[in-house]
Motif scaffolding. Structure first.
Motif, mmCIF file in Angstrom:
data_model
loop_
_atom_site.group_PDB
_atom_site.id
_atom_site.type_symbol
_atom_site.label_atom_id
_atom_site.label_comp_id
_atom_site.label_asym_id
_atom_site.label_seq_id
_atom_site.Cartn_x
_atom_site.Cartn_y
_atom_site.Cartn_z
ATOM 1 N N THR A 104 0.927 -1.266 -0.111
ATOM 2 C CA THR A 104 0.007 -0.130 -0.153
ATOM 3 C C THR A 104 0.914 1.097 -0.111
ATOM 4 O OG1 THR A 104 -1.792 -1.077 1.286
ATOM 5 C CG2 THR A 104 -1.818 1.321 1.113
ATOM 6 N N ARG A 105 0.687 2.167 -1.100
ATOM 7 C CA ARG A 105 1.741 3.506 -1.351
ATOM 8 C C ARG A 105 0.714 4.450 -1.372
ATOM 9 N NH1 ARG A 105 3.879 -0.711 -4.386
ATOM 10 N NH2 ARG A 105 5.951 -1.362 -3.643
ATOM 11 N N VAL A 106 1.311 5.628 -0.710
ATOM 12 C CA VAL A 106 1.135 6.876 -1.275
ATOM 13 C C VAL A 106 2.036 7.526 -2.462
ATOM 14 C CG1 VAL A 106 0.624 9.362 -0.492
ATOM 15 C CG2 VAL A 106 -0.361 7.483 0.784
ATOM 16 N N HIS A 107 1.701 7.447 -3.567
ATOM 17 C CA HIS A 107 2.771 7.942 -4.518
ATOM 18 C C HIS A 107 1.952 8.645 -5.494
ATOM 19 C CE1 HIS A 107 1.980 4.064 -7.000
ATOM 20 N NE2 HIS A 107 0.992 4.204 -6.109
ATOM 21 N N GLU A 108 2.894 8.992 -6.628
ATOM 22 C CA GLU A 108 2.488 9.847 -7.935
ATOM 23 C C GLU A 108 1.935 8.790 -8.927
ATOM 24 O OE1 GLU A 108 3.754 13.752 -9.882
ATOM 25 O OE2 GLU A 108 5.411 12.011 -10.221
ATOM 26 N N ARG A 109 0.649 9.084 -9.439
ATOM 27 C CA ARG A 109 0.034 8.335 -10.512
ATOM 28 C C ARG A 109 -0.170 9.002 -11.795
ATOM 29 N NH1 ARG A 109 -1.265 2.584 -9.954
ATOM 30 N NH2 ARG A 109 -1.722 3.089 -12.020
ATOM 31 N N SER A 110 -0.299 8.531 -12.747
ATOM 32 C CA SER A 110 -1.157 9.187 -13.973
ATOM 33 C C SER A 110 -2.586 8.609 -13.547
ATOM 34 C CB SER A 110 -0.327 8.684 -15.491
ATOM 35 O OG SER A 110 -1.471 9.093 -15.941
ATOM 36 N N LEU A 111 -3.190 9.490 -14.077
ATOM 37 C CA LEU A 111 -4.898 9.110 -14.274
ATOM 38 C C LEU A 111 -5.416 8.503 -15.495
ATOM 39 C CD1 LEU A 111 -6.502 11.879 -12.085
ATOM 40 C CD2 LEU A 111 -5.262 9.808 -11.372
ATOM 41 N N ALA A 112 -4.353 8.287 -16.577
ATOM 42 C CA ALA A 112 -4.643 7.703 -17.954
ATOM 43 C C ALA A 112 -5.303 6.460 -17.858
ATOM 44 C CB ALA A 112 -3.449 7.885 -18.656
ATOM 45 N N GLY A 113 -6.508 6.286 -18.332
ATOM 46 C CA GLY A 113 -7.104 4.993 -18.353
ATOM 47 C C GLY A 113 -8.012 4.680 -17.211
ATOM 48 N N PHE A 114 -8.275 5.730 -16.004
ATOM 49 C CA PHE A 114 -8.960 5.519 -15.046
ATOM 50 C C PHE A 114 -10.035 6.610 -15.492
ATOM 51 C CE2 PHE A 114 -4.718 4.356 -13.176
ATOM 52 C CZ PHE A 114 -5.500 3.441 -12.178
ATOM 53 N N THR A 115 -11.274 6.273 -14.808
ATOM 54 C CA THR A 115 -12.555 7.016 -14.504
ATOM 55 C C THR A 115 -12.564 7.623 -13.424
ATOM 56 O OG1 THR A 115 -13.790 5.540 -16.210
ATOM 57 C CG2 THR A 115 -15.184 6.874 -14.809
ATOM 58 N N ILE A 116 -12.954 8.905 -13.006
ATOM 59 C CA ILE A 116 -13.085 9.459 -11.905
ATOM 60 C C ILE A 116 -14.516 9.437 -11.299
ATOM 61 C CG2 ILE A 116 -12.173 11.533 -10.586
ATOM 62 C CD1 ILE A 116 -10.115 10.192 -11.845
ATOM 63 N N VAL A 117 -14.485 9.158 -9.961
ATOM 64 C CA VAL A 117 -16.002 8.748 -9.382
ATOM 65 C C VAL A 117 -15.782 9.828 -8.081
ATOM 66 C CG1 VAL A 117 -16.580 6.816 -10.667
ATOM 67 C CG2 VAL A 117 -15.604 6.842 -8.400
ATOM 68 N N ASN A 118 -17.222 10.232 -7.632
ATOM 69 C CA ASN A 118 -17.374 10.849 -6.369
ATOM 70 C C ASN A 118 -17.947 9.756 -5.450
ATOM 71 O OD1 ASN A 118 -17.936 12.220 -4.266
ATOM 72 N ND2 ASN A 118 -19.475 14.080 -5.177
ATOM 73 N N PRO A 119 -17.252 9.225 -4.354
ATOM 74 C CA PRO A 119 -17.627 8.176 -3.809
ATOM 75 C C PRO A 119 -18.707 8.728 -2.590
ATOM 76 C CG PRO A 119 -15.448 8.859 -2.838
ATOM 77 C CD PRO A 119 -15.781 9.448 -4.284
ATOM 78 N N ARG A 120 -18.781 10.171 -2.537
ATOM 79 C CA ARG A 120 -19.870 10.846 -1.731
ATOM 80 C C ARG A 120 -21.291 11.092 -2.418
ATOM 81 N NH1 ARG A 120 -15.007 11.575 -0.059
ATOM 82 N NH2 ARG A 120 -14.303 11.364 1.971
ATOM 83 N N GLY A 121 -21.279 10.713 -3.720
ATOM 84 C CA GLY A 121 -22.515 10.744 -4.451
ATOM 85 C C GLY A 121 -23.235 9.662 -4.064
#
Length: 124
Positions: A104-121
């Motif tokens: 488990t890491r906290v690190h830098e990643r590209s968002l290419a290929g990912f869909t962004i969602v709002n988990p509080r919706g």
């Protein structure tokens, strides 16, 4: 927050992130999560403060409404999810459970290929 405020917050976090530099950090295994295939479990703990069994399957995160990248939003693709923390010069600093080799890491990643969602919706 209003979308304009998210944009301003993202710019501020980008500037702060550039000053501090994006460092990778390895974290302990999320408590209560399985040893394998635990990205959804780890993300649910990061977002909701507890393990949400329905969200262990990465595909179930697609049930949340689509959103623009912002801190606290979740990036999801087939078989993987990660929680956005702050924009960086080359992508996003993310909380990434099961980011490789069972870490488990906290690190830098590209968002290419990912869909962004709002988990509080509305969703699960």
């Amino acid at each position: 927050l209003h979308p304009t405020n998210y944009m301003l917050l993202s710019i501020l976090l980008l500037l702060v992130g550039n000053l501090q530099g994006a460092k990778a950090e390895t974290l302990p295994h999320p408590a209560g999560c399985p040893r394998r295939a635990f990205c959804g479990c780890g993300a649910s703990i990061e977002v909701f403060g507890r393990s949400v069994r329905e969200l262990w399957l990465a595909a179930n995160w697609f049930r949340f409404p689509r959103a623009a990248p912002a801190p606290g939003m979740v990036a999801v693709r087939r078989h993987h999810v990660m929680v956005l923390r702050a924009p960086t010069a080359r992508g996003w600093q993310v909380f990434d459970a099961n980011s490789g080799r069972g870490q488990t890491r906290v690190h830098e990643r590209s968002l290419a290929g990912f869909t962004i969602v709002n988990p509080r919706g509305a969703g699960i």
